[in-house]
Each structure stands twice: as C-alpha cells, then as structure tokens.
Write an enzyme that holds these catalytic residues in place. Structure first.
Site, PDB file in Angstrom:
ATOM      1  N   LYS A  65       1.146  -1.168   0.195  1.00 21.25           N
ATOM      2  CA  LYS A  65       0.108  -0.076   0.170  1.00 21.25           C
ATOM      3  C   LYS A  65       0.751   1.263  -0.411  1.00 21.25           C
ATOM      4  CE  LYS A  65      -4.094  -2.350   2.346  1.00 21.25           C
ATOM      5  NZ  LYS A  65      -5.199  -1.382   3.015  1.00 21.25           N
ATOM      6  N   GLY A 127       0.849   0.671  10.507  1.00 18.55           N
ATOM      7  CA  GLY A 127       1.659   0.815   9.004  1.00 18.55           C
ATOM      8  C   GLY A 127       0.911   1.630   8.091  1.00 18.55           C
ATOM      9  N   ALA A 129      -3.167   0.518   6.585  1.00 18.46           N
ATOM     10  CA  ALA A 129      -4.176   0.473   7.293  1.00 18.46           C
ATOM     11  C   ALA A 129      -3.905   1.703   8.786  1.00 18.46           C
ATOM     12  CB  ALA A 129      -4.430  -0.472   7.635  1.00 18.46           C
ATOM     13  N   TYR A 206     -10.940  -9.415   9.095  1.00 23.00           N
ATOM     14  CA  TYR A 206     -12.389 -10.286   9.155  1.00 23.00           C
ATOM     15  C   TYR A 206     -12.014 -11.589   8.980  1.00 23.00           C
ATOM     16  CZ  TYR A 206     -10.959 -10.765   4.406  1.00 23.00           C
ATOM     17  OH  TYR A 206     -10.054 -11.287   3.170  1.00 23.00           O
TER      18      TYR A 206
END
Length: 244
Positions: A65, A127, A129, A206
């Site tokens: 990312k 990080g 996220a 999740y």
C-alpha cells in the site's frame, strides 16, 4: 472485456475477488472480470501493467500500500496525505492512486461508535492501514494515540498501556495483522482484563470473523466489530472510483 484485480503478497485468501465476482454475477455485469495478481516483489508491477492491456482498476493490499506509490503517475489528495494507496485507476495510459480504506473505515466506524467531542481512541499499529484509520479519526475529530512495538515521539508502547491508561481510551482499533488467518492464535498484547462494557473494540481483520482480540473484548463486556463492513464499503468506493 474490462479487467480488475488485486495485487499483494501472499494472496491465499481474497475478499476482493469473491466480492466483485459475486457483484458482477448478481448485477448481470458480463463484460467485467476480477483477477488475483500475486507479486512476490513490487518491482514486478510495471510488467503486470504491460502484460494486461484490459486492466481498468486495481486494488492494493499488504504489503504494497505504500510501496506502490513511486510507480504511480498521480495521487488523489487524501491518498497523498495518508501516504498509502489501496485503489488504482487506469485511464488514458496513466495510473492514479486513491485510498478507499479511509472512507470505508470512516463510514463503518460511524455505524458502530457513538463519538463525542471527548472521545479518545487507541490505534494499535502504525502501518498503511493505520494511516487510513488515523486520517478518518482526524476527519471525525476523535483524538487518538498510536501504539507500537517500537514507538516514536508521540506514540505509546504496549508496555505503557496500564489499566488506568486503558480507561481513558474507550475506542480501541486493531490495524495490525495479528489474529488474521492462518495465525489466528495471535492478538495485540493489551490488558484485556482491564476492559469494560464501556469499551468499543474494532478489528480491521475480518478472517476469522471473531479474532482473539475481539473475543477477549467481548468476554470483558466490550462492544466489538470486525473489518467486514469496512471491506464492503471500501470495495463500493473503489467501484465508484473506477467508474467515475
């Protein structure tokens, strides 16, 4: 045929492929397909783009990312501010990066946590996220502290999270991969016994649906939520970006 896909490593399980394949089927979208592109090194990305001329949009997951940014031609303002990209739009030979994690998390959090001007949050992890999460918290005017195994100035270490400290932060968000399948027996090292029914625990993980982090929180009476809704919301934002 329009092609979409996900880059990351490893890609043993993918929410995105299942979600978009089912979305295309349910909406009778027959001219689109969604593929997985497992890249063992981000430097393989340019070759992927050259070899897939039908690509219209890409999702980006761990660990790329942030590493993807030098390969892009342009960045949306929010993604630039966060410093992480999870959506790429390909148009006119150019690649533009966006961050739909930010919007997905923000919408999901608003459905879960009744924030006030006094609300304070702990963000576990630092990080890519975590960057999307902290941007959303800033937008919602929720004060927060980040927790890291190797804290820098302004951050907390896990050792500093005393029972007294945890009472100040009623919202605790796990942005680390701890607890993710197949390493389901791991969890952030916080004092779960100090949690109360006033706490809200949000886990970006999740799979599994209930991590040890969430199970421990629930056992203490806390409200819990996993990252599934965030994933659905960010996927829909990505679809809007690709079709705008």
């Amino acid at each position: 045929m329009k092609e979409y896909g996900l880059i990351g490593f490893p890609l043993s399980h993918s929410f995105s492929q299942k979600y978009f394949t089912e979305k295309f089927r349910a909406n009778a979208i027959t001219d689109c397909r969604y593929e997985l592109f497992e890249l063992s090194n981000i430097n393989l990305f340019p070759e992927l783009i050259r070899s897939r001329p039908l690509l219209q949009g890409i999702n980006v997951t761990i660990p790329y990312k942030q590493a993807i940014i030098p390969f892009l031609d342009d960045l949306e303002t929010v993604a630039a501010g966060i410093g992480a990209v999870n959506v790429i739009k390909l148009a006119n030979g150019k690649l533009k990066g966006f961050n739909s994690d930010y919007q997905g998390f923000m919408q999901s959090l608003q459905n879960f946590f009744p924030s006030t001007t006094q609300s304070q949050a702990l963000v576990l992890g630092t990080g890519g996220a975590a960057k999307a999460v902290t941007a959303a918290l800033q937008h919602l005017n929720i004060n927060y502290k980040q927790v890291s195994r190797n804290p820098t100035v302004g951050q907390l270490s896990y050792e500093q999270l005393t029972a007294e400290e945890l009472q100040q932060y009623l919202l605790i968000i796990n942005t680390t991969p701890l607890g993710t399948y197949p390493q389901i027996d791991t969890a952030p090292p916080i004092l779960y016994e100090a949690l109360t029914d006033q706490h809200y625990l949000y886990d970006l993980v999740y799979n599994p649906a209930e991590t040890i982090f969430l199970k421990n929180g629930k056992a203490a009476g806390a409200k819990i939520k996993n990252g599934y809704e965030m994933l659905v919301l960010q996927a829909e934002v990505a679809w809007q970006i690709w079709n705008s």
